[in-house]
Design an enzyme around this catalytic site. Structure first.
Site, PDB file in Angstrom:
ATOM      1  N   TYR A   1       8.638  -9.034   6.768  1.00 23.94           N
ATOM      2  CA  TYR A   1       9.883  -8.517   5.839  1.00 23.94           C
ATOM      3  C   TYR A   1      10.722  -9.700   6.125  1.00 23.94           C
ATOM      4  CZ  TYR A   1       7.325  -4.289   6.643  1.00 23.94           C
ATOM      5  OH  TYR A   1       6.165  -3.310   6.735  1.00 23.94           O
TER       6      TYR A   1
ATOM      7  N   GLU B   1      11.422   1.204   6.427  1.00 22.97           N
ATOM      8  CA  GLU B   1      11.538   1.738   7.963  1.00 22.97           C
ATOM      9  C   GLU B   1      10.329   0.925   8.508  1.00 22.97           C
ATOM     10  OE1 GLU B   1      11.551   5.212   6.681  1.00 22.97           O
ATOM     11  OE2 GLU B   1      13.883   5.276   6.402  1.00 22.97           O
TER      12      GLU B   1
HETATM   13  C1  LIG Z   1       2.146  -6.194   8.488  1.00 25.06           C
HETATM   14  C2  LIG Z   1       0.993  -6.537   7.938  1.00 25.06           C
HETATM   15  C3  LIG Z   1       0.824  -5.760   6.693  1.00 25.06           C
HETATM   16  C4  LIG Z   1       1.082  -8.151   7.677  1.00 25.06           C
HETATM   17  O1  LIG Z   1      -0.067  -8.141   6.461  1.00 25.06           O
HETATM   18  P1  LIG Z   1      -0.922  -9.762   6.663  1.00 25.06           P
HETATM   19  O2  LIG Z   1      -1.831  -9.895   5.515  1.00 25.06           O
HETATM   20  O3  LIG Z   1      -1.368 -10.098   8.039  1.00 25.06           O
HETATM   21  O4  LIG Z   1       0.482 -10.562   6.213  1.00 25.06           O
HETATM   22  P2  LIG Z   1       0.350 -12.298   5.683  1.00 25.06           P
HETATM   23  O5  LIG Z   1      -0.894 -12.771   6.250  1.00 25.06           O
HETATM   24  O6  LIG Z   1       0.984 -12.123   4.523  1.00 25.06           O
HETATM   25  O7  LIG Z   1       1.205 -12.715   6.827  1.00 25.06           O
HETATM   26  C5  LIG Z   1       2.700 -12.389   6.344  1.00 25.06           C
HETATM   27  C6  LIG Z   1       3.821 -12.945   7.564  1.00 25.06           C
HETATM   28  O8  LIG Z   1       3.633 -12.321   8.799  1.00 25.06           O
HETATM   29  C7  LIG Z   1       3.472 -13.337  10.028  1.00 25.06           C
HETATM   30  N1  LIG Z   1       2.401 -13.466  10.763  1.00 25.06           N
HETATM   31  C8  LIG Z   1       0.989 -13.783  10.238  1.00 25.06           C
HETATM   32  N2  LIG Z   1       0.236 -13.960  11.328  1.00 25.06           N
HETATM   33  C9  LIG Z   1       0.934 -13.354  12.298  1.00 25.06           C
HETATM   34  C10 LIG Z   1       0.610 -13.399  13.726  1.00 25.06           C
HETATM   35  N3  LIG Z   1      -0.554 -13.791  14.254  1.00 25.06           N
HETATM   36  N4  LIG Z   1       1.579 -13.205  14.616  1.00 25.06           N
HETATM   37  C11 LIG Z   1       2.779 -12.827  14.291  1.00 25.06           C
HETATM   38  N5  LIG Z   1       3.331 -13.116  12.829  1.00 25.06           N
HETATM   39  C12 LIG Z   1       2.460 -13.077  12.124  1.00 25.06           C
HETATM   40  C13 LIG Z   1       4.097 -14.562   9.299  1.00 25.06           C
HETATM   41  O9  LIG Z   1       5.459 -14.649   9.231  1.00 25.06           O
HETATM   42  C14 LIG Z   1       3.472 -14.463   8.162  1.00 25.06           C
HETATM   43  O10 LIG Z   1       4.061 -15.363   7.168  1.00 25.06           O
HETATM   44  P3  LIG Z   1       3.509 -16.779   7.004  1.00 25.06           P
HETATM   45  O11 LIG Z   1       2.209 -16.994   7.203  1.00 25.06           O
HETATM   46  O12 LIG Z   1       3.839 -17.133   5.453  1.00 25.06           O
HETATM   47  O13 LIG Z   1       4.422 -17.534   8.000  1.00 25.06           O
HETATM   48  C15 LIG Z   1      -0.389  -6.438   8.706  1.00 25.06           C
HETATM   49  O14 LIG Z   1      -0.283  -6.833   9.848  1.00 25.06           O
HETATM   50  C16 LIG Z   1      -0.679  -4.736   8.715  1.00 25.06           C
HETATM   51  O15 LIG Z   1      -1.452  -4.092   8.005  1.00 25.06           O
HETATM   52  N6  LIG Z   1      -0.249  -4.269  10.080  1.00 25.06           N
HETATM   53  C17 LIG Z   1      -0.617  -2.932  10.435  1.00 25.06           C
HETATM   54  C18 LIG Z   1       0.121  -2.166   9.596  1.00 25.06           C
HETATM   55  C19 LIG Z   1       1.698  -2.094   9.836  1.00 25.06           C
HETATM   56  O16 LIG Z   1       2.372  -2.112  10.674  1.00 25.06           O
HETATM   57  N7  LIG Z   1       2.159  -1.909   8.317  1.00 25.06           N
HETATM   58  C20 LIG Z   1       3.759  -1.877   8.281  1.00 25.06           C
HETATM   59  C21 LIG Z   1       4.200  -0.602   8.631  1.00 25.06           C
HETATM   60  S1  LIG Z   1       5.946  -0.813   8.707  1.00 25.06           S
END
Ligand SMILES: CC(C)(COP(=O)(O)OP(=O)(O)OC[C@H]1O[C@@H](n2cnc3c(N)ncnc32)[C@H](O)[C@@H]1OP(=O)(O)O)[C@@H](O)C(=O)NCCC(=O)NCCS
Length: 155
Positions: free
Chosen positions: A116, A104
């Site tokens: 996702y 979710e």
């Molecule tokens: C969601 C989260 C886990 C992603 O972690 P992350 O280490 O930044 O992820 P990644 O670096 O592997 O990036 C994954 C994808 O996110 C997207 N992404 C990366 N940077 C981004 C940015 N600045 N803006 C939008 N999307 C972005 C891209 O699609 C990326 O994939 P790609 O680089 O291969 O195109 C992190 O932002 C987080 O912890 N957020 C707060 C907690 C949260 O919301 N958790 C999910 C609850 S449901």
């Protein structure tokens, strides 16, 4: 490096929860419960240079897997850590013979939804007023293994 979460990680995990989920952080006790009392929960951390910078809580209940939590420290966003954690969890679910992986996510959480979608999750339903502040949740699902061809969300 991804490894199993340990009790000594919980202080750092709670700190990250407070920072990343200001509306509804899980307290350390919730993770302790998952570790000690939830036989379906598998908790992992991403450690870099001896510091925990990410974590995930994966529930595997027979043929179903649910990603209950995934998070990365803000200063490490956009460097692939979330993707590595996701790869790991997907592999664990596949190895356990799960048919699908669900989660979710807040409708407003564009960054998480990007992650996702990259992994083939599809929005299967909207859960109205799911969060305490009234925000809706998207229920997302990723078919795994043999069921892949059986899912049709077009209706
Ligand atoms: C969601 C989260 C886990 C992603 O972690 P992350 O280490 O930044 O992820 P990644 O670096 O592997 O990036 C994954 C994808 O996110 C997207 N992404 C990366 N940077 C981004 C940015 N600045 N803006 C939008 N999307 C972005 C891209 O699609 C990326 O994939 P790609 O680089 O291969 O195109 C992190 O932002 C987080 O912890 N957020 C707060 C907690 C949260 O919301 N958790 C999910 C609850 S449901």
């Amino acid at each position: 490096m991804i490894r199993e979460m340990r009790k000594e990680d919980l202080g750092r995990i709670a700190e990250l929860e407070n920072e990343l989920f200001q509306d509804d952080p899980w307290p350390a006790d919730a993770f302790l419960y998952e570790m000690d009392d939830n036989p379906f929960a598998f908790l992992y951390v991403y450690e870099k240079d001896g510091r925990v910078i990410g974590y995930a809580d994966l529930w595997i209940t027979y043929e179903q897997a649910q990603l209950a939590n995934i998070a990365v420290a803000r200063e490490s966003w956009g460097k692939g850590v979330g993707s590595e954690l996701m790869d790991f969890c997907v592999n664990q679910a596949v190895k356990s013979g799960c048919e699908n992986l669900t989660l979710e996510v807040r409708v407003s959480n564009e960054r998480a939804k990007k992650l996702y979608e990259k992994y083939g999750f599809i929005t299967a339903a909207i859960r109205k007023h799911y969060y305490e502040n009234g925000e809706d949740a998207e229920l997302m699902i990723k078919p795994l293994g043999g069921l892949e061809d059986d899912f049709d969300f077009s209706d």
